[in-house]
Design a protein around this motif. Structure first.
Motif, mmCIF file in Angstrom:
data_model
loop_
_atom_site.group_PDB
_atom_site.id
_atom_site.type_symbol
_atom_site.label_atom_id
_atom_site.label_comp_id
_atom_site.label_asym_id
_atom_site.label_seq_id
_atom_site.Cartn_x
_atom_site.Cartn_y
_atom_site.Cartn_z
ATOM 1 N N PRO A 131 -11.282 38.755 1.883
ATOM 2 C CA PRO A 131 -10.318 38.867 2.989
ATOM 3 C C PRO A 131 -10.660 37.956 4.166
ATOM 4 O O PRO A 131 -9.766 37.386 4.781
ATOM 5 C CB PRO A 131 -10.420 40.345 3.397
ATOM 6 N N PHE A 132 -11.952 37.773 4.453
ATOM 7 C CA PHE A 132 -12.333 36.877 5.540
ATOM 8 C C PHE A 132 -12.061 35.425 5.160
ATOM 9 O O PHE A 132 -11.680 34.616 5.996
ATOM 10 C CB PHE A 132 -13.802 37.072 5.909
ATOM 11 N N ILE B 116 -9.692 34.451 3.114
ATOM 12 C CA ILE B 116 -8.241 34.302 3.242
ATOM 13 C C ILE B 116 -7.848 34.117 4.701
ATOM 14 O O ILE B 116 -7.023 33.272 5.052
ATOM 15 C CB ILE B 116 -7.527 35.552 2.661
ATOM 16 N N GLN B 117 -8.493 34.898 5.563
ATOM 17 C CA GLN B 117 -8.197 34.799 6.991
ATOM 18 C C GLN B 117 -8.493 33.394 7.506
ATOM 19 O O GLN B 117 -7.663 32.770 8.165
ATOM 20 C CB GLN B 117 -9.052 35.816 7.751
ATOM 21 N N ASN C 44 -6.004 30.757 5.837
ATOM 22 C CA ASN C 44 -4.613 30.843 6.277
ATOM 23 C C ASN C 44 -4.427 30.523 7.758
ATOM 24 O O ASN C 44 -3.330 30.183 8.185
ATOM 25 C CB ASN C 44 -4.043 32.230 5.963
ATOM 26 N N ALA D 271 1.471 29.574 4.368
ATOM 27 C CA ALA D 271 0.808 30.883 4.374
ATOM 28 C C ALA D 271 1.665 31.928 3.667
ATOM 29 O O ALA D 271 1.150 32.809 2.978
ATOM 30 C CB ALA D 271 0.529 31.328 5.807
ATOM 31 N N ALA D 272 2.994 31.825 3.826
ATOM 32 C CA ALA D 272 3.872 32.794 3.180
ATOM 33 C C ALA D 272 3.956 32.549 1.679
ATOM 34 O O ALA D 272 4.056 33.489 0.892
ATOM 35 C CB ALA D 272 5.263 32.729 3.805
ATOM 36 N N PRO E 263 -0.426 32.964 -0.093
ATOM 37 C CA PRO E 263 -1.327 33.748 0.758
ATOM 38 C C PRO E 263 -2.730 33.900 0.170
ATOM 39 O O PRO E 263 -3.696 34.076 0.910
ATOM 40 C CB PRO E 263 -0.630 35.111 0.845
ATOM 41 N N LEU E 264 -2.840 33.827 -1.153
ATOM 42 C CA LEU E 264 -4.143 34.048 -1.784
ATOM 43 C C LEU E 264 -5.048 32.830 -1.708
ATOM 44 O O LEU E 264 -6.264 32.942 -1.799
ATOM 45 C CB LEU E 264 -3.949 34.420 -3.264
ATOM 46 N N TYR F 106 1.804 34.282 11.106
ATOM 47 C CA TYR F 106 0.509 34.765 10.639
ATOM 48 C C TYR F 106 -0.640 33.797 10.893
ATOM 49 O O TYR F 106 -1.734 34.244 11.266
ATOM 50 C CB TYR F 106 0.584 35.177 9.173
ATOM 51 N N LEU G 236 -3.911 35.303 12.593
ATOM 52 C CA LEU G 236 -5.180 35.315 11.859
ATOM 53 C C LEU G 236 -6.223 34.500 12.606
ATOM 54 O O LEU G 236 -7.403 34.875 12.664
ATOM 55 C CB LEU G 236 -4.975 34.766 10.452
#
Lengths: 376, 297
Positions: free
Chosen positions: B45-46, B48-49, B52, B60-61, B64-65, B261, B265
């Motif tokens: 998750p970090f 990805i943050q 993105n 990003a939309a 996202p992965l 986003y 982010l």
């Protein structure tokens, strides 16, 4: 403590010859109170006094205008409390909905985070693996980050076109619109076996103004994403507690049971688990206490929506006071929540105290540094 | 209770059967697989943050992965500094965090020392009160805190943001336990030499208390940097927002159109960096802090 008897120390003003005089004790009396004074003032002013003020406000209809401590503010007695429990109306519906939501939240978060934390601790404690220090830090890191910042990340992960749904698509699953989905998980499960709406027996008549069908909804899909976030952030802290407990299990005990032919599961079940029972209890109760306080994540991610399925008592009390300007009801909700948490805390402290008298007090962390590899 | 250090691997027993060897290998592979899987769960998750926050909004939309921005852009970060009040929030957060940390370290250690060492009337009662206060859950204090700040006339001010956080019961508890664990002989020598109570505390006891002081500093820094509910009920003027409050405001739609986003982010990332750096440097103190939480129960 024994040292204090022989301390009777001298003071700058008194000099050595006054060592045993009453002046010294008087000196410590004054110094003691001076030393604790700042903390007493701050905690008294911003913790104890406010609680008493809120207790008063919870008995009034104060709307935020002017001071709540004038005779102009209508005193309503326990109305704000009875409205939460006995009067049929929006206040009770919302409060009971928030209790239901938080109840399901607790029922999933506490077992899930405890199991995950224990599992991670067991893996990280495995003597045969290297690089464990790195993974231990990785698992713990989410616990120290800002709840708001991490909620922002999870808003993105669970967005309609977010990472979680992208991941699900890789497996051919169409993910839900997480934060717009108010359907209860239990209702969804029942729907899967053909029960799409409330059966007649459950359609009405539940306690506190919600029907049985509403009570039995389960957490909503939106709530599940908050649950995921919380389990993910809290497991690391509890993993560290389990790890400390696991490292105090003597290696010899484990090896002896291996020689006796115990299987891996038997060793876990009959050797490890009993040894870490106190920590297990600690983690469970800290989890129970903490998960009744969920607020930040709800505020950032869902504000109680969709269809009030992520409303929790903590958030409801905030919203009632600061958005609806009904400070009396908001404070009353706070005190009911306070009661729930205090009861849980007292139960925990009672049991922990019993344990402490059974066994010698656990060593504190700064004394824990036993030479590497030695069973403590 | 050992420190959280890894035990050295146990030397393989000479009389290993092949079967056991194979099972050990299988266990190891399974162990590493578990570690790597959960390592990804907790760290990706970090990643990805980070990835993105350097993307364009459509990218990003759409992906996202993916951690790789395509194209890479710093537009989100530019807008954080030009289109939002981020610099202001950062300044407020720094101010609050520094003051609160200094206050907690000083006041908590003073009180902890008095409760551990000084003999004064009411000491045991006070300590019981500290323990009781630790059990008061923060979220039920939202309305009470607002009431008292309002009544004292410091609602919506820096004083309201800082002063209520200047001392905490858990910190007092940590310091008291620590002071009880160190020997008194040094203090006695100082007192016999004629040093006063405060002098003894300041120049003899505090230097010995470094590990506990570092733990307390780190816990206070982390706690006040991340503090959200208090800023929610102590200020409403956007000029007084701290980072968590400002971030929450961004998310609740003050940005205008679009999800934006990458910007959100990025702002969350910047807000995480100070604690992350602290975590990497002072990790063992964080670990101690966590287990101290276990001790106080």
């Amino acid at each position: 403590m024994a040292t204090e008897a022989i301390a009777a120390p001298a003071t700058a003003t008194g000099g050595p010859e006054r060592r045993r005089g009453r002046g010294v004790r008087g000196d410590e009396n004054v110094a003691g109170w001076l030393f604790v004074a700042p903390v007493i003032v701050i905690l008294g002013l911003f913790l104890l006094l406010p609680i008493l003020m809120a207790l008063w406000v919870s008995l009034t209809d104060w709307n935020g205008q002017g001071s709540p401590f004038t005779s102009k503010v209508p005193f309503v007695g326990t109305d704000n409390y009875t409205r939460l429990f006995t009067e049929d109306g929006l206040a009770r519906r919302d409060f009971m909905t928030s209790i239901r939501n938080n109840g399901y939240y607790v029922a999933i978060v506490v077992p899930a985070q405890t199991a995950l934390a224990l599992g991670l601790a067991l893996v990280v404690n495995n003597r045969m693996l290297r690089g464990k220090a790195f993974f231990r830090s990785a698992f713990y890191f989410p616990s120290v980050t800002s709840s708001v910042a991490i909620s922002v990340v999870f808003l993105f992960l669970f967005a309609n076109s977010g990472a979680v749904n992208a991941l699900l698509r890789l497996f051919g699953v169409d993910g839900p619109q997480w934060f717009a989905d108010s359907r209860g998980v239990l209702h969804l499960l029942l729907g899967a076996v053909g029960v799409d709406s409330a059966p007649a027996a459950l359609a009405g008549g539940g306690p506190f103004g919600l029907s049985w069908w509403e009570w039995l909804s389960g957490p909503s899909v939106a709530m599940m994403s908050i649950i995921t976030l919380v389990v993910w952030t809290t497991s690391g802290t509890f993993m560290l507690m389990f790890l400390a407990a696991l490292q105090s299990v003597p290696v010899a005990l484990d090896e002896a049971s291996t020689l006796d032919g115990a299987s891996r599961w038997q060793r876990f079940r009959y050797v490890t688990l009993p040894m870490i029972k106190p920590t297990m209890f600690l983690v469970l109760t800290l989890g129970l206490i903490g998960s009744w306080q969920v607020f930040d994540q709800v505020y950032v991610m869902s504000q109680g929506d969709p269809a009030k399925t992520t409303l929790t008592p903590a958030y409801l009390s905030y919203r009632t006071a600061f958005r609806d300007f009904d400070y009396g009801s908001g404070a009353a909700i706070s005190f009911v929540l306070f009661l729930i948490i205090i009861v849980l805390t007292l139960v925990q402290r009672r049991v922990m105290a019993d344990r402490d008298t059974d066994r010698p007090r656990r060593a504190r962390w700064w004394r824990r540094r036993v030479p590497e590899g030695s069973p403590s | 209770m050992t420190a959280l250090t890894d035990r050295p691997p146990v030397a393989a027993a000479p009389a290993h059967h092949d079967r056991r060897g194979a099972r050990t290998l299988a266990t190891r592979i399974l162990g590493y697989a578990t570690l790597v899987f959960f390592g990804l769960v907790f760290l990706y998750p970090f990643v990805i943050q980070l990835g993105n926050s350097f993307k364009t909004e459509p990218d990003a939309a759409a992906n996202p992965l993916s951690p790789i921005p395509d194209p890479l852009t710093v537009a989100g970060f530019e807008r954080i500094f030009t289109g939002t009040n981020f610099p202001l929030w950062l300044g407020n957060s720094l101010l609050v965090t520094v003051l609160v940390t200094l206050g907690r370290v000083f006041f908590d250690s003073l009180a902890g020392y008095a409760l551990a060492r000084l003999r004064f009337r009411g000491r045991s009662g006070l300590f019981a009160a500290v323990i009781a206060v630790m059990a008061v859950p923060g979220v039920v204090l939202l309305i009470p805190k607002f009431l008292v700040l309002n009544q004292l006339g410091i609602y919506n001010s820096y004083a309201g943001l800082v002063v209520p956080l200047l001392a905490d019961a858990a910190g007092v508890f940590i310091m008291k336990q620590f002071f009880e664990s160190i020997p008194v002989s040094m203090e006695e020598a100082a007192r016999i030499d004629g040093a006063g109570v405060f002098r003894t505390y300041w120049s003899v006891v505090l230097p010995m208390a470094r590990p506990a002081l570092i733990t307390l500093t780190i816990l206070s820094f982390q706690g006040s940097w991340n503090e959200f509910p208090h800023s929610l009920v102590s200020v409403q003027d956007p000029d007084l927002f701290t980072l968590p409050r400002g971030l929450a405001d961004l998310v609740s739609g003050s940005l205008g159109k679009g999800t934006q986003y990458p910007l959100k982010l990025g702002a969350a990332l910047l807000a995480t960096i100070p604690v992350a750096v602290l975590f990497v440097i002072f990790q063992r103190y964080f670990v101690r802090g966590a287990n101290e939480g276990a001790e106080k129960g």
